[in-house]
Write a protein that holds these residues in place. Structure first.
Motif, PDB file in Angstrom:
ATOM      1  N   ASP A 194     -39.470  20.278  33.720  1.00  0.00           N
ATOM      2  CA  ASP A 194     -40.411  21.341  33.335  1.00  0.00           C
ATOM      3  C   ASP A 194     -39.744  22.702  33.505  1.00  0.00           C
ATOM      4  OD1 ASP A 194     -42.439  19.427  33.005  1.00  0.00           O
ATOM      5  OD2 ASP A 194     -43.115  19.657  35.070  1.00  0.00           O
ATOM      6  N   VAL A 195     -40.020  23.602  32.562  1.00  0.00           N
ATOM      7  CA  VAL A 195     -39.507  24.969  32.614  1.00  0.00           C
ATOM      8  C   VAL A 195     -40.660  25.917  32.301  1.00  0.00           C
ATOM      9  CG1 VAL A 195     -37.925  26.641  31.575  1.00  0.00           C
ATOM     10  CG2 VAL A 195     -37.231  24.251  31.802  1.00  0.00           C
ATOM     11  N   VAL A 196     -40.788  26.986  33.110  1.00  0.00           N
ATOM     12  CA  VAL A 196     -41.811  28.002  32.856  1.00  0.00           C
ATOM     13  C   VAL A 196     -41.209  29.377  33.104  1.00  0.00           C
ATOM     14  CG1 VAL A 196     -44.017  28.982  33.619  1.00  0.00           C
ATOM     15  CG2 VAL A 196     -43.764  26.509  33.441  1.00  0.00           C
ATOM     16  N   GLU A 197     -41.465  30.284  32.189  1.00  0.00           N
ATOM     17  CA  GLU A 197     -41.148  31.707  32.364  1.00  0.00           C
ATOM     18  C   GLU A 197     -42.449  32.474  32.174  1.00  0.00           C
ATOM     19  OE1 GLU A 197     -38.623  35.443  30.527  1.00  0.00           O
ATOM     20  OE2 GLU A 197     -38.176  33.424  29.817  1.00  0.00           O
ATOM     21  N   ILE A 198     -42.714  33.391  33.088  1.00  0.00           N
ATOM     22  CA  ILE A 198     -43.909  34.226  33.005  1.00  0.00           C
ATOM     23  C   ILE A 198     -43.475  35.675  32.920  1.00  0.00           C
ATOM     24  CG2 ILE A 198     -45.947  35.045  34.263  1.00  0.00           C
ATOM     25  CD1 ILE A 198     -46.433  32.218  35.176  1.00  0.00           C
ATOM     26  N   GLN A 199     -44.105  36.419  32.003  1.00  0.00           N
ATOM     27  CA  GLN A 199     -43.846  37.847  31.805  1.00  0.00           C
ATOM     28  C   GLN A 199     -45.143  38.601  32.057  1.00  0.00           C
ATOM     29  OE1 GLN A 199     -42.782  37.312  27.721  1.00  0.00           O
ATOM     30  NE2 GLN A 199     -40.597  37.423  28.177  1.00  0.00           N
ATOM     31  N   VAL A 200     -45.018  39.748  32.733  1.00  0.00           N
ATOM     32  CA  VAL A 200     -46.208  40.489  33.139  1.00  0.00           C
ATOM     33  C   VAL A 200     -46.046  41.977  32.856  1.00  0.00           C
ATOM     34  CG1 VAL A 200     -47.796  40.983  35.039  1.00  0.00           C
ATOM     35  CG2 VAL A 200     -46.535  38.829  35.028  1.00  0.00           C
ATOM     36  N   LYS A 201     -47.138  42.575  32.388  1.00  0.00           N
ATOM     37  CA  LYS A 201     -47.270  44.028  32.306  1.00  0.00           C
ATOM     38  C   LYS A 201     -48.380  44.421  33.268  1.00  0.00           C
ATOM     39  CE  LYS A 201     -45.939  44.551  27.474  1.00  0.00           C
ATOM     40  NZ  LYS A 201     -46.346  45.095  26.158  1.00  0.00           N
ATOM     41  N   PHE A 202     -48.120  45.457  34.061  1.00  0.00           N
ATOM     42  CA  PHE A 202     -49.089  45.915  35.046  1.00  0.00           C
ATOM     43  C   PHE A 202     -49.697  47.249  34.659  1.00  0.00           C
ATOM     44  CE2 PHE A 202     -46.302  43.177  37.574  1.00  0.00           C
ATOM     45  CZ  PHE A 202     -47.224  42.421  38.261  1.00  0.00           C
ATOM     46  N   ASN A 203     -50.867  47.508  35.200  1.00  0.00           N
ATOM     47  CA  ASN A 203     -51.515  48.811  35.134  1.00  0.00           C
ATOM     48  C   ASN A 203     -52.092  49.060  36.527  1.00  0.00           C
ATOM     49  OD1 ASN A 203     -52.738  51.170  34.362  1.00  0.00           O
ATOM     50  ND2 ASN A 203     -54.497  50.156  33.427  1.00  0.00           N
ATOM     51  N   ASN A 204     -51.489  49.985  37.280  1.00  0.00           N
ATOM     52  CA  ASN A 204     -51.937  50.282  38.645  1.00  0.00           C
ATOM     53  C   ASN A 204     -52.022  49.024  39.507  1.00  0.00           C
ATOM     54  OD1 ASN A 204     -52.187  53.052  38.075  1.00  0.00           O
ATOM     55  ND2 ASN A 204     -54.225  52.710  37.233  1.00  0.00           N
ATOM     56  N   ASN A 205     -50.971  48.238  39.526  1.00  0.00           N
ATOM     57  CA  ASN A 205     -50.872  47.007  40.323  1.00  0.00           C
ATOM     58  C   ASN A 205     -51.884  45.930  39.943  1.00  0.00           C
ATOM     59  OD1 ASN A 205     -48.604  47.774  41.690  1.00  0.00           O
ATOM     60  ND2 ASN A 205     -49.684  48.452  43.510  1.00  0.00           N
ATOM     61  N   SER A 206     -52.464  46.042  38.773  1.00  0.00           N
ATOM     62  CA  SER A 206     -53.311  44.973  38.233  1.00  0.00           C
ATOM     63  C   SER A 206     -52.640  44.421  36.981  1.00  0.00           C
ATOM     64  CB  SER A 206     -54.701  45.495  37.877  1.00  0.00           C
ATOM     65  OG  SER A 206     -55.408  45.828  39.037  1.00  0.00           O
TER      66      SER A 206
END
Length: 134
Positions: free
Chosen positions: A41-53
């Protein structure tokens, strides 16, 4: 011992066939990728934040139905949540959403279900490291 029908519930199979939040994000604040060497299994997660949310989240991956369904569930659970709440999220929360609480007794399959949670938490910690270095 669980049988295959119990492992691959209709919800797990639906999320495997039609994943939620499986997309590539541009200009992300953080991302992390990992794999489960026991089953591939392979997973990549990408995140954009706004004020730590979490403002926006996406994942890419491949592997068994459980790992990919868990990635959909994890990314959906944390939308809009602050980083403190994300880091408090436990595998039991993910298993409950997938209706797979009985996986707690299956160490091989629990790794499949936990991969995306691990990746998400490491992405958040990586984000904090970047902020500290700035």
């Amino acid at each position: 011992m669980m049988n295959v029908d119990e492992l691959y519930t209709e919800l797990v199979l639906e999320l495997y066939r039609n994943p939620v939040n499986k997309k590539i994000l541009n200009n992300v604040d953080t991302s992390f990728r990992d794999n489960n060497p026991f089953c591939g299994d392979v997973v990549e997660i990408q995140v954009k934040f706004n004020n730590n949310s979490i403002k926006e989240i996406g994942f890419q991956g491949e592997g068994c139905a459980i790992s990919q369904a868990a990635a959909s569930v994890v990314t959906e659970i944390v939308k809009g949540k602050n980083t403190e709440d994300v880091l408090k999220l436990q595998i039991g929360d993910v298993l409950k959403e997938l209706h797979l609480e009985s996986l707690k007794n299956n160490p091989v399959r629990i790794k499949c279900a936990a991969l995306s949670l691990k990746v998400l938490k490491l992405a958040v910690l990586k984000y904090f490291g970047k902020k500290e270095a700035s």
